[in-house]
Design a protein around this motif. Structure first.
Motif, short mmCIF file in Angstrom:
data_model
loop_
_atom_site.label_atom_id
_atom_site.label_comp_id
_atom_site.label_asym_id
_atom_site.label_seq_id
_atom_site.Cartn_x
_atom_site.Cartn_y
_atom_site.Cartn_z
N ARG A 134 -1.90 -5.20 -12.29
CA ARG A 134 -1.96 -6.47 -13.00
C ARG A 134 -3.40 -6.88 -13.27
NH1 ARG A 134 1.62 -9.93 -15.84
NH2 ARG A 134 -0.02 -11.15 -16.85
N ASP A 135 -4.26 -6.66 -12.31
CA ASP A 135 -5.67 -7.01 -12.49
C ASP A 135 -6.29 -6.21 -13.63
OD1 ASP A 135 -8.23 -8.27 -11.51
OD2 ASP A 135 -8.76 -6.17 -11.19
N TYR A 136 -5.93 -4.92 -13.72
CA TYR A 136 -6.44 -4.08 -14.81
C TYR A 136 -5.98 -4.63 -16.16
CZ TYR A 136 -7.69 0.08 -17.46
OH TYR A 136 -8.25 0.93 -18.37
N TYR A 137 -4.72 -5.02 -16.23
CA TYR A 137 -4.17 -5.57 -17.48
C TYR A 137 -4.92 -6.84 -17.86
CZ TYR A 137 -0.75 -7.73 -20.65
OH TYR A 137 -0.13 -8.33 -21.72
N ASP A 138 -5.15 -7.72 -16.91
CA ASP A 138 -5.79 -9.00 -17.20
C ASP A 138 -7.26 -8.82 -17.59
OD1 ASP A 138 -3.45 -10.34 -16.63
OD2 ASP A 138 -4.01 -10.80 -14.54
N ARG A 139 -7.93 -7.83 -17.02
CA ARG A 139 -9.36 -7.65 -17.28
C ARG A 139 -9.65 -6.80 -18.52
NH1 ARG A 139 -11.82 -4.67 -14.30
NH2 ARG A 139 -10.23 -3.85 -12.90
N ASN A 140 -8.64 -6.10 -19.02
CA ASN A 140 -8.85 -5.19 -20.15
C ASN A 140 -7.88 -5.47 -21.29
OD1 ASN A 140 -10.83 -2.97 -18.95
ND2 ASN A 140 -9.31 -3.42 -17.36
N GLN A 141 -7.74 -6.73 -21.63
CA GLN A 141 -6.73 -7.08 -22.63
C GLN A 141 -7.08 -6.57 -24.02
OE1 GLN A 141 -5.56 -11.21 -22.29
NE2 GLN A 141 -4.35 -10.70 -20.49
N ASP A 142 -8.34 -6.23 -24.24
CA ASP A 142 -8.70 -5.64 -25.53
C ASP A 142 -7.99 -4.31 -25.76
OD1 ASP A 142 -10.44 -4.95 -23.30
OD2 ASP A 142 -11.54 -3.69 -24.72
N ARG A 143 -7.56 -3.67 -24.68
CA ARG A 143 -6.85 -2.39 -24.81
C ARG A 143 -5.37 -2.57 -25.12
NH1 ARG A 143 -8.05 1.96 -20.30
NH2 ARG A 143 -6.92 3.12 -21.91
N PHE A 144 -4.89 -3.81 -25.06
CA PHE A 144 -3.44 -4.04 -25.19
C PHE A 144 -3.10 -4.96 -26.34
CE2 PHE A 144 -4.46 -3.41 -20.63
CZ PHE A 144 -3.97 -2.12 -20.53
N LEU A 145 -3.98 -5.03 -27.34
CA LEU A 145 -3.68 -5.78 -28.55
C LEU A 145 -2.60 -5.06 -29.36
CD1 LEU A 145 -7.29 -6.72 -29.69
CD2 LEU A 145 -5.54 -8.32 -28.88
N THR A 146 -1.74 -5.83 -30.00
CA THR A 146 -0.74 -5.23 -30.88
C THR A 146 -1.43 -4.68 -32.13
OG1 THR A 146 -0.34 -7.28 -32.09
CG2 THR A 146 0.98 -6.90 -30.08
N ALA A 147 -0.73 -3.84 -32.87
CA ALA A 147 -1.29 -3.28 -34.09
C ALA A 147 -1.65 -4.38 -35.08
CB ALA A 147 -0.30 -2.29 -34.71
N ASP A 148 -0.80 -5.40 -35.17
CA ASP A 148 -1.07 -6.50 -36.11
C ASP A 148 -2.34 -7.27 -35.68
OD1 ASP A 148 -0.23 -8.37 -38.32
OD2 ASP A 148 -0.19 -9.77 -36.62
N ALA A 149 -2.48 -7.51 -34.38
CA ALA A 149 -3.66 -8.23 -33.89
C ALA A 149 -4.93 -7.42 -34.14
CB ALA A 149 -3.51 -8.54 -32.40
N LEU A 150 -4.85 -6.12 -34.02
CA LEU A 150 -6.01 -5.27 -34.30
C LEU A 150 -6.39 -5.35 -35.78
CD1 LEU A 150 -5.15 -2.10 -32.20
CD2 LEU A 150 -7.10 -3.62 -31.84
N ARG A 151 -5.40 -5.36 -36.66
CA ARG A 151 -5.68 -5.45 -38.09
C ARG A 151 -6.36 -6.78 -38.43
NH1 ARG A 151 -0.68 -2.67 -38.60
NH2 ARG A 151 0.45 -4.66 -38.68
#
Length: 221
Positions: A134-151
């Motif tokens: 969970r800590d990894y997820y919270d600290r690295n949210q740039d890795r978990f953006l949706t495709a639409d959010a990245l666009r």
């Protein structure tokens, strides 16, 4: 007079022939730390400067020592590595593995079924706490953006990203845990290798490439 062993491992000789066989691997295999073997190999290796040849032999010795240590560790653990591939068909080195592991361990991983088997066993032994995932997820949210959010160029650490711009934790939890377990397994492997190398004595001309006691040393892995 030719040395018959490249090293002594807990007093037992490691034959020089095994290092020589690895050195004779055609260019494009692990013998020269290449990252591809799809192209035809030249008939013979280009002429090397003596210092380069000496360092390559020391590097190759480290690869074969790692292979032998892993074979013994597998036997101690009751693990059965798959059959070895022929030198001409040795697995390709991934550039990411060379960067993460260093060329010696990456080449050993490509060359040695025992090294791959031992590393897999060490990875399987690792337990990753839920809090770490969970800590990894919270600290690295740039890795978990949706495709639409990245666009849209959403900033996961600013005000431009909404909760729906992130992949749900439950959807990526297993991938994160697998990545953390892999990293912990590699750390355990390096710890094992450092300890196992304590029982190794190298013959002249087969010292570690970074050993400052010889004039050609260079501290690379």
């Amino acid at each position: 007079m030719t040395t018959e062993h490249a090293a002594l491992i807990n007093g037992e000789p490691l034959p020089t022939d095994r290092v020589n066989a690895f050195l004779e691997t055609p260019p494009g295999g692990a013998g020269n730390c290449a990252t591809s073997h799809d192209e035809p190999a030249p008939a013979r290796r280009p002429q090397e400067a003596p210092s380069v040849a000496r360092q390559r032999r020391r590097w190759a010795t480290q690869v074969i020592v790692t292979d032998e240590l892993a074979r013994r560790a597998c036997a101690d653990r009751g693990l059965n590595p798959p059959p070895e591939v022929s030198p001409a068909k040795v697995l390709t080195l991934a550039e990411s593995d060379v960067a993460d592991l260093g060329s010696i361990v990456a080449a050993a991983l490509a060359h040695s079924p025992a090294v791959r088997t031992l590393l897999a066993a060490l990875e399987a032994e690792q337990t990753v706490p839920e809090t770490a995932v969970r800590d990894y997820y919270d600290r690295n949210q740039d890795r978990f953006l949706t495709a639409d959010a990245l666009r849209r160029g959403a900033d996961p650490f600013g005000e431009t990203a909404a909760p729906e711009d992130l992949l749900p934790y439950d959807a990526v939890r297993e991938d994160i845990a697998r990545e953390l377990r892999r990293a912990a397994g590699r750390q355990a492997f390096f710890g094992w290798l450092d300890q196992a190398r304590g029982g190794v004595t190298y013959s002249h001309g087969h010292e570690h490439p970074g050993d400052p006691s010889h004039p050609d040393h260079e501290h690379r892995h």
